[in-house]
Design a protein around this motif. Structure first.
Motif, short mmCIF file in Angstrom:
data_model
loop_
_atom_site.label_atom_id
_atom_site.label_comp_id
_atom_site.label_asym_id
_atom_site.label_seq_id
_atom_site.Cartn_x
_atom_site.Cartn_y
_atom_site.Cartn_z
N LEU A 307 0.83 -1.19 0.00
CA LEU A 307 0.00 0.00 0.00
C LEU A 307 0.87 1.25 0.00
O LEU A 307 0.57 2.23 -0.70
CB LEU A 307 -0.92 -0.01 1.22
N ARG A 308 1.93 1.25 0.77
CA ARG A 308 2.84 2.40 0.76
C ARG A 308 3.41 2.63 -0.64
O ARG A 308 3.50 3.78 -1.10
CB ARG A 308 3.99 2.17 1.74
N HIS A 309 3.77 1.55 -1.30
CA HIS A 309 4.33 1.68 -2.64
C HIS A 309 3.31 2.27 -3.61
O HIS A 309 3.62 3.17 -4.41
CB HIS A 309 4.80 0.31 -3.13
N ALA A 310 2.07 1.78 -3.56
CA ALA A 310 1.04 2.28 -4.47
C ALA A 310 0.75 3.76 -4.21
O ALA A 310 0.64 4.55 -5.17
CB ALA A 310 -0.23 1.44 -4.33
N LEU A 311 0.65 4.15 -2.94
CA LEU A 311 0.40 5.55 -2.63
C LEU A 311 1.58 6.43 -3.03
O LEU A 311 1.39 7.54 -3.57
CB LEU A 311 0.12 5.70 -1.13
N ARG A 312 2.79 5.97 -2.77
CA ARG A 312 3.97 6.74 -3.13
C ARG A 312 4.06 6.94 -4.63
O ARG A 312 4.33 8.06 -5.12
CB ARG A 312 5.22 6.02 -2.60
N ALA A 313 3.83 5.86 -5.39
CA ALA A 313 3.90 5.98 -6.85
C ALA A 313 2.83 6.92 -7.38
O ALA A 313 3.08 7.72 -8.30
CB ALA A 313 3.74 4.59 -7.48
#
Length: 634
Positions: A307-313
């Protein structure tokens, strides 16, 4: 998956082309929502992650120009037609069988076991044991079976490395091989029983077991080789008869029961249910909710790296999209593509991906400019595109950097063919510039936006590994009802925690200057100690009876140097009591051969392709486990 991707990709391209005239206030939020979805669906599988990456490329290219309704329909149909043609080509016209060599190697192991059983049946018919006959049996069969097992294991692991994952077919081939290896161990125990001057009743019981076992092994070998399904209902009476009428011989009865258990697993893996997630569970296969919705819900937490990766991207892609759509040129979409595809859930992986992508793009751009200069005719350009496509996509399974190096000149030549008039050096300069800028933004965003520092992850995983191993030790030393179930559960948790620790260490060794961090060095020592000394067996396979009892291995931890039995084989009674673990003593280890000799103590080393056979720590805790996924965890 490919058909679904084709339909979704066509709809996205046409739909975003229709939205393009509505301006940035509409286009950017919609595109960012799609990018979030494409980067978050990695929680499903490796295939979903790959499809999401390609859909991100589709989104960025679709926003280059506005489309009329007629053009949007044409583009969507052409995209879907191309995807369906690729599906037809891959599944019907030119179908490849990447798993066939590994499955045939496993089938040969089972056929070798059938031959070994036939020879043991001949020895059991001898009135008196003959040392020369048993020595000849060991020379003729044991070395061949062991060599076949190691060959099959190497092929399975090479297959997993080449495909960058442990698929369900790979996992089931490995389970079949492990079952065969366990059977091999128990057959060695039966041979030792026959060579120890058994009573006539024991000899007759052994003949009974071997005579009924040999055709079962041959049937399973044939099913594995031909990739055929077995009728488990028809096979079950034969499995029951193997261990029938040997109850008066406890040692042989326990060995026969464990052999039948492994044969039953291999037979179940050759049924249609065995090729689906959850097919080996008594409760049936996983439903669509468990396979599709549960991973999304379970990973939708602030602590989830996915989830962190998706939000960051998504957050970083939004201003990049706005800038490229407002001020960018023909190839400005390369900035957003590089940014999103370079960014990974962990900083160490992002750093490595950025280096590979930037280096491959610069080198490949120079090669592409030279090729475009000499490829003066469309025929030469088509020939070079074909050659680069073959080499690049073949190298994709080996090295991402090599793949990007081949992909960049391929893109340069395609632009020369599809949009003539651009200078090859202009194309190379723009692609290199946007790639370098996108890579730097991706690395910087991973440092600034909720970074996941590997030393911190290593500390957390080390604490978890020590805690689960302590629970495992308490379960082994405990007494009373439910002890076996507690051992199986805690063994699995301890093994998973150890694998997560090793995955965190692999990522930490990739992170700049993290390899000399005191916590990382301490965790390396702890990992080596736990891996060398404890070695609990684990996995869902233990619940299904795939790996036998490990209590003898676990209870023998205080016997660091047991006396080696004759011919390197265990006594039959000990093998029957302890199952596979009795053959290894303290040499048991998660996912390893149960009767392999202990390796000398070693320090952990950085793997060549970290994360290949082990999933990231957080993912293993938050994603559901099927047949293939359980092996990926181990």
């Amino acid at each position: 998956m490919l058909t679904t991707f084709s339909l979704i990709g066509g709809l996205l391209w046409g739909g975003l082309g229709l939205l393009r005239p509505m301006g940035l206030p509409v286009v950017v939020p919609v595109a960012c929502a799609v990018i979030f979805a494409c980067t978050y669906i990695r929680v499903w599988s490796i295939q979903a992650q790959a499809a999401g990456n390609v859909l991100v490329v589709v989104v960025c290219i679709a926003l280059d120009r506005a489309l009329s309704p007629a053009e949007a329909g044409t583009v969507a149909l052409m995209f879907a037609a191309g995807g369906l043609w690729a599906t037809l080509l891959a599944l019907v016209i030119w179908r490849l069988h990447p798993y066939r060599p590994a499955h045939r190697a496993v089938a040969e192991v089972w056929r070798s076991l059938a031959r070994l059983v036939g020879d043991l049946e001949r020895l059991a018919a001898l009135p008196e044991p003959q040392a020369e006959a048993f020595d000849g049996h060991a020379r003729a069969h044991r070395r061949g079976v062991r060599l076949g097992i190691e060959t099959a294991r190497a092929m399975i692991l090479d297959l997993a490395r080449s495909r960058e994952r442990v698929s369900e077919r790979t996992a089931q081939a490995l389970l079949r091989l492990e079952s065969a290896e366990q059977i091999f161990s128990h057959l060695i125990a039966i041979a030792e029983l026959l060579d120890s001057r058994p009573s006539p009743a024991q000899r007759a019981a052994a003949q009974h077991v071997l005579r009924r076992l040999r055709p079962l092994l041959a049937v399973i070998a044939r099913a594995i080789r031909e990739d055929a399904s077995l009728d488990l209902a028809r096979l079950e009476p034969s499995l029951v008869r193997v261990a029938k009428d040997v109850a008066d011989e406890p040692t042989l009865a326990r060995l026969a029961e464990r052999i039948v258990g492994r044969v039953r697993i291999a037979a179940k893996l050759s049924t249609p249910e065995g090729y689906r997630p959850g097919g080996l569970d008594e409760g049936g296969r996983l439903g669509w909710r468990a396979r599709s919705l549960d991973p999304l819900v379970q990973n939708f937490t602030p602590s989830s790296p996915n989830l962190r990766h998706a939000l960051r991207a998504t957050l970083v892609a939004a201003p990049a999209l706005a800038a490229t759509l407002s001020f960018g040129g023909t190839f400005a979409h390369w900035l957003v593509i590089t940014l999103v595809l370079t960014m990974q859930p962990f900083y160490a992986a992002t750093w490595q991906r950025a280096l590979e992508r930037i280096g491959g793009t610069v080198l490949g751009g120079l090669v592409g400019a030279v090729l475009a200069y000499y490829a003066a005719t469309p025929l030469w350009q088509a020939g070079m595109i074909l050659a680069l496509s073959i080499v690049g996509f073949a190298a994709r399974q080996i090295s991402y950097g090599v793949f990007v190096t081949c992909l960049t000149p391929l893109v340069v030549l395609l632009v020369e063919v599809l949009e003539p008039g651009h200078s090859s050096w202009e194309i190379v300069a723009e692609r290199a510039g946007f790639t370098i800028l996108g890579g730097l933004i991706a690395v910087t965003s991973c440092l600034v936006l909720r970074p996941i520092w590997e030393p911190d992850q290593v500390r957390q995983e080390l604490r978890r590994a020590l805690s689960t191993h302590a629970d495992f030790a308490r379960a082994v030393l405990a007494a009373g009802e439910g002890r076996d179930a507690a051992i199986d559960t805690t063994a699995r948790e301890a093994g998973l925690a150890l694998n997560d620790l090793e995955a965190a260490l692999s990522r930490a060794l990739q992170q700049p200057r993290a390899g000399h961090h005191p916590e990382v060095e301490a965790a390396m020592v702890a990992d080596a100690t736990l891996s060398t000394n404890q070695r609990p067996a684990l996995g869902p396979a233990a619940r299904a009876g795939r790996h036998g009892s490990h209590r003898a291995c676990l209870e023998g931890l205080d016997r660091r140097h047991p006396r080696r039995p004759r011919r390197g084989c265990p006594r039959p009674a000990a093998a029957a009591r302890g199952g596979a673990g009795a053959f290894a003593g303290p040499a048991c280890r998660p996912g390893r051969s149960a009767h392999r000799h202990p390796a000398p103590r070693r320090q952990p080393r950085r793997p060549s392709r970290p994360g290949l056979s082990r999933r990231p720590a957080a993912a293993s805790k938050q994603m559901p486990t099927g047949t293939g996924a359980g092996l990926a965890q181990r």
